[in-house]
Design an enzyme around this catalytic site. Sequence first.
Site, PDB file in Angstrom:
ATOM      1  N   ASP A   1       0.417 -93.443   7.483  1.00 22.89           N
ATOM      2  CA  ASP A   1       0.540 -92.571   6.314  1.00 22.89           C
ATOM      3  C   ASP A   1       0.623 -91.123   6.772  1.00 22.89           C
ATOM      4  OD1 ASP A   1      -2.192 -93.038   7.165  1.00 22.89           O
ATOM      5  OD2 ASP A   1      -2.881 -91.896   5.435  1.00 22.89           O
TER       6      ASP A   1
ATOM      7  N   GLU B   1      -5.265 -93.284   6.392  1.00 21.56           N
ATOM      8  CA  GLU B   1      -6.181 -92.452   7.173  1.00 21.56           C
ATOM      9  C   GLU B   1      -6.353 -91.088   6.515  1.00 21.56           C
ATOM     10  OE1 GLU B   1      -7.754 -89.755  10.223  1.00 21.56           O
ATOM     11  OE2 GLU B   1      -5.880 -89.538   9.149  1.00 21.56           O
TER      12      GLU B   1
HETATM   13 ZN   LIG Z   1      -3.989 -88.145  11.785  1.00 17.69          ZN
END
Ligand SMILES: [Zn+2]
Length: 447
Positions: A88, A153
Amino acid sequence: MLINLTPQLQKQQASLREALVDLIRIPSVCDEGAGGFPFGPGVDNALRKVLEIAGGLGFRTHYGEGGYYGYAEVGEGQEMLGIMGHLDVVPAGNLEDWATHPFDPVERDGMLYGRGTQDDKGPTLAALFAVRTLMDAGVTFNKRIRFIFGTDEETLWRGIQRYKEREEIPSMGFTPDARFPLVYAEKGLLQCVLEAKNESGLRISGGSAFNAVPDSATLYSTHHDDLAEELHSLKFDFARNNEQLIVTGQAAHAMEPECGVNAIARLCIGLDALGTESGAVRFIAREIGEDPYATRIFGTCEDKPSGKLRLNVGKLDIGDTEHISIDCRIPVTVPKEKVVRKLSAAAQRYGLAYREFDWLAPIYLPLDHFLIKTLARVYGLISGDLITPPIATGGATYARAMDNCVAFGALFPNEPNTEHQPNERAVLKNLYRAMEIYAQAIYELTR
Ligand SMILES: [Zn+2]
């Protein structure tokens, strides 16, 4: 001991670059639940793409749990080396701030521009292709090497949590999502909320996130001449109109609040000087003020590996209730309970109740740990940089998700950090150098 990988590394450079371009073209910004995917179609496409790339390189791949995570594995053996990267990316922000399109990578002066080139698609692929160079050199691995691909994340780490609940945990590993030489200590990260009823009648809103120093705080009021005078004498910046007074500050990351100016703290200091009933305002003004170390509450709170505690008041909302959002980065050897006890006791004196919002435990591996020694040595030998010491930080990486894990590269000292910014870019020469460091490190760790 280094092995000679020069021809194999040279052969993989073009493929690494090509794969990175393909992956950057997928705008994998979290879009929760969209299209029936946990984090939206962009993230899912990026996950599928990286598994396809890994499959092409000879890895066994697995698409996990409806798109919460994926992994790619090679090698044989009981033990497993884990390498955790994330697919992401943060949103591009204002497109006008970009010289090129964030999701249409362009190479200029040896740098590849695009969202995710540094954070974290470039480093993840550099480590993935590093393994391919070892395979090409005929290396056999005495441990399994598993790449674990995370999908959120930048938000709440649900992907990596799912992985941990359902899959095998590596015995050690690294995450290519920070800097070289390596990060051996990450502070404990506590986010909490202090709440009370609003008994003052004030209306205030400031800040937008726990982890950013707020650059503005607004008081909704038509009577603010006294406050304006007070702020003026304090030399605090502000603007006002008939309905509101806005104190301005300077944004910074909560892991280094000393680099910013906290607008909420300044507004509270001004209001407190004039006298207020608000417990939240008095608490912020008197117990924290503009001190990023919150010394009044915690005394001197620091340790040798990771330095001082940092505290940031990220948000203040006073409406029907009073609501303070706090981000606190706790030195690695200081117990969380001690910090919570002091903070909640101080808050209680102002009628504020403590509630935990999020907690990420610290990581700290001693400098003589096998993993630290191996990674630092390989980095030094290949980069020639024998000066830069291992890093302790207040930041958070996937290294926290597993034991015996550290953040390792891929940003070199003195290389501009452009992650989360417009015109994010990777210096290709450095990315290829990172691939070499990863290859040698993985070789060493799988003997
Ligand atoms: Zn990162």
